[in-house]
Write a protein that holds these residues in place. Structure first.
Motif, PDB file in Angstrom:
ATOM      1  N   PRO A 208      22.122 -20.352  38.189  1.00 49.62           N
ATOM      2  CA  PRO A 208      21.045 -20.808  37.300  1.00 49.62           C
ATOM      3  C   PRO A 208      19.735 -20.104  37.602  1.00 49.62           C
ATOM      4  O   PRO A 208      19.557 -19.503  38.676  1.00 49.62           O
ATOM      5  CB  PRO A 208      20.949 -22.303  37.608  1.00 49.62           C
ATOM      6  N   SER A 209      18.808 -20.188  36.663  1.00 51.24           N
ATOM      7  CA  SER A 209      17.527 -19.498  36.788  1.00 51.24           C
ATOM      8  C   SER A 209      16.356 -20.474  36.821  1.00 51.24           C
ATOM      9  O   SER A 209      16.385 -21.497  36.137  1.00 51.24           O
ATOM     10  CB  SER A 209      17.327 -18.545  35.602  1.00 51.24           C
ATOM     11  N   GLU A 214      11.634 -25.396  36.170  1.00 50.73           N
ATOM     12  CA  GLU A 214      12.904 -26.106  36.046  1.00 50.73           C
ATOM     13  C   GLU A 214      14.062 -25.164  36.384  1.00 50.73           C
ATOM     14  O   GLU A 214      13.937 -23.947  36.287  1.00 50.73           O
ATOM     15  CB  GLU A 214      13.092 -26.654  34.633  1.00 50.73           C
ATOM     16  N   ILE A 215      15.200 -25.752  36.769  1.00 52.64           N
ATOM     17  CA  ILE A 215      16.392 -24.966  37.072  1.00 52.64           C
ATOM     18  C   ILE A 215      17.310 -25.025  35.860  1.00 52.64           C
ATOM     19  O   ILE A 215      17.816 -26.098  35.501  1.00 52.64           O
ATOM     20  CB  ILE A 215      17.127 -25.503  38.310  1.00 52.64           C
ATOM     21  N   VAL A 216      17.499 -23.871  35.218  1.00 53.06           N
ATOM     22  CA  VAL A 216      18.223 -23.805  33.952  1.00 53.06           C
ATOM     23  C   VAL A 216      19.471 -22.943  34.100  1.00 53.06           C
ATOM     24  O   VAL A 216      19.408 -21.829  34.624  1.00 53.06           O
ATOM     25  CB  VAL A 216      17.323 -23.219  32.840  1.00 53.06           C
ATOM     26  N   LEU A 217      20.592 -23.459  33.628  1.00 50.61           N
ATOM     27  CA  LEU A 217      21.812 -22.662  33.560  1.00 50.61           C
ATOM     28  C   LEU A 217      22.016 -22.225  32.114  1.00 50.61           C
ATOM     29  O   LEU A 217      22.132 -23.049  31.214  1.00 50.61           O
ATOM     30  CB  LEU A 217      23.022 -23.474  34.015  1.00 50.61           C
ATOM     31  N   ALA A 228      29.091 -19.452  31.775  1.00 52.64           N
ATOM     32  CA  ALA A 228      27.790 -19.229  32.393  1.00 52.64           C
ATOM     33  C   ALA A 228      27.328 -17.794  32.172  1.00 52.64           C
ATOM     34  O   ALA A 228      28.114 -16.864  32.206  1.00 52.64           O
ATOM     35  CB  ALA A 228      27.876 -19.538  33.890  1.00 52.64           C
ATOM     36  N   VAL A 229      26.025 -17.658  31.937  1.00 51.50           N
ATOM     37  CA  VAL A 229      25.429 -16.343  31.701  1.00 51.50           C
ATOM     38  C   VAL A 229      24.316 -16.135  32.714  1.00 51.50           C
ATOM     39  O   VAL A 229      23.480 -17.023  32.920  1.00 51.50           O
ATOM     40  CB  VAL A 229      24.846 -16.240  30.264  1.00 51.50           C
ATOM     41  N   ASN A 230      24.289 -14.978  33.342  1.00 57.97           N
ATOM     42  CA  ASN A 230      23.231 -14.673  34.317  1.00 57.97           C
ATOM     43  C   ASN A 230      21.995 -14.118  33.638  1.00 57.97           C
ATOM     44  O   ASN A 230      22.109 -13.304  32.715  1.00 57.97           O
ATOM     45  CB  ASN A 230      23.726 -13.648  35.349  1.00 57.97           C
ATOM     46  N   ARG A 231      20.831 -14.549  34.095  1.00 59.64           N
ATOM     47  CA  ARG A 231      19.576 -13.975  33.627  1.00 59.64           C
ATOM     48  C   ARG A 231      18.911 -13.255  34.792  1.00 59.64           C
ATOM     49  O   ARG A 231      18.742 -13.817  35.862  1.00 59.64           O
ATOM     50  CB  ARG A 231      18.634 -15.075  33.136  1.00 59.64           C
ATOM     51  N   ASP A 232      18.538 -11.995  34.583  1.00 59.50           N
ATOM     52  CA  ASP A 232      17.830 -11.266  35.640  1.00 59.50           C
ATOM     53  C   ASP A 232      16.375 -11.703  35.695  1.00 59.50           C
ATOM     54  O   ASP A 232      15.818 -12.131  34.698  1.00 59.50           O
ATOM     55  CB  ASP A 232      17.893  -9.764  35.385  1.00 59.50           C
TER      56      ASP A 232
END
Length: 232
Positions: A208-209, A214-217, A228-232
């Motif tokens: 999550p990012s 806030e912690i967002v997945l 799930a998708v990764n955000r850089d």
């Protein structure tokens, strides 16, 4: 909060920056509460000497300023005992009170362009941030300081360690993830998801990012589930 930035620990023989930083975090956690570890992408430029992806990692430690030197010492000892010859790791440790807008700007610059080692050292010392490079050149101080600045914004990178997330075997219901440290699950289009099943490619831990504190997945719909998708 104390932020411990680590960069440039990897060469062909090492475990990689993210895994190594989690290893350092486990040592810090023997004495202090570690909130999590984030990964932050930096510029990929031919003028920069990096191994594969050029990212740094930051340990978020819930401790007050009086413990700054102790936490730095723990991290330094772990780096000195484990880094491989040929790598140039850097370490920066800062309390949130000493992370100025200039340090944040340095981190943002490092995401998109070449920044210099000497500039990182001067800025850190002017900001009362403990910084040190190791190996032959110690160029990792650039990413270490950049990571500290970026992590402090709570709006960059992604968590590679947070609560019990790495222990969750997938697929699992969204509620299990929400109970493990994630605040929201949102699609890449911005839709909040409250029900459904989440999985990740190759059953890897979700990452999550931090988004505006806030912690967002982030997820995308796939076959009646959410990947799930990764955000850089």
């Amino acid at each position: 909060m104390i932020y411990v930035g680590i960069d440039d620990t990897n060469n062909e023989e090492s475990v990689g920056t993210a895994k190594f930083t989690r290893q350092v975090a486990s040592k810090v956690a023997e004495k202090f509460r570690v909130y999590g570890v984030t990964r932050h992408q930096l510029a990929q430029n031919s003028e920069i000497d990096y191994s594969i992806h050029n990212f740094c990692a930051v340990i978020h430690v819930e401790a007050d300023k009086s413990h700054l030197n102790t936490i730095f010492s723990i991290a330094k000892t772990e780096i000195m005992n484990n880094f491989n010859i040929g790598s140039d790791p850097g370490l920066a440790t800062a309390h949130e009170d000493n992370i100025s807008s200039s340090v944040v700007s340095f981190g943002l610059d490092a995401k998109y362009k070449v920044v210099k080692r000497d500039a990182a050292i001067k800025l850190a010392r002017d900001s009362e941030i403990i910084i040190e490079g190791f190996g032959e050149a110690g160029n990792g101080v650039v990413g270490a300081l950049a990571g500290v600045g970026l992590a402090s914004t709570k709006n960059d990178g992604r968590f590679v360690q947070l609560g019990d997330l790495r222990k969750i075997k997938q697929p699992e219901p969204i509620q299990k993830f929400l109970k493990s440290g994630i605040d929201k699950v949102i699609t890449v289009e911005g839709v909040i998801i409250e029900e459904g099943i989440i999985f990740n490619t190759d059953n890897k831990p979700v990452k999550p990012s931090p988004v505006n504190g806030e912690i967002v997945l982030f997820v995308e719909p796939v076959d009646n589930m959410f990947r799930a998708v990764n955000r850089d």
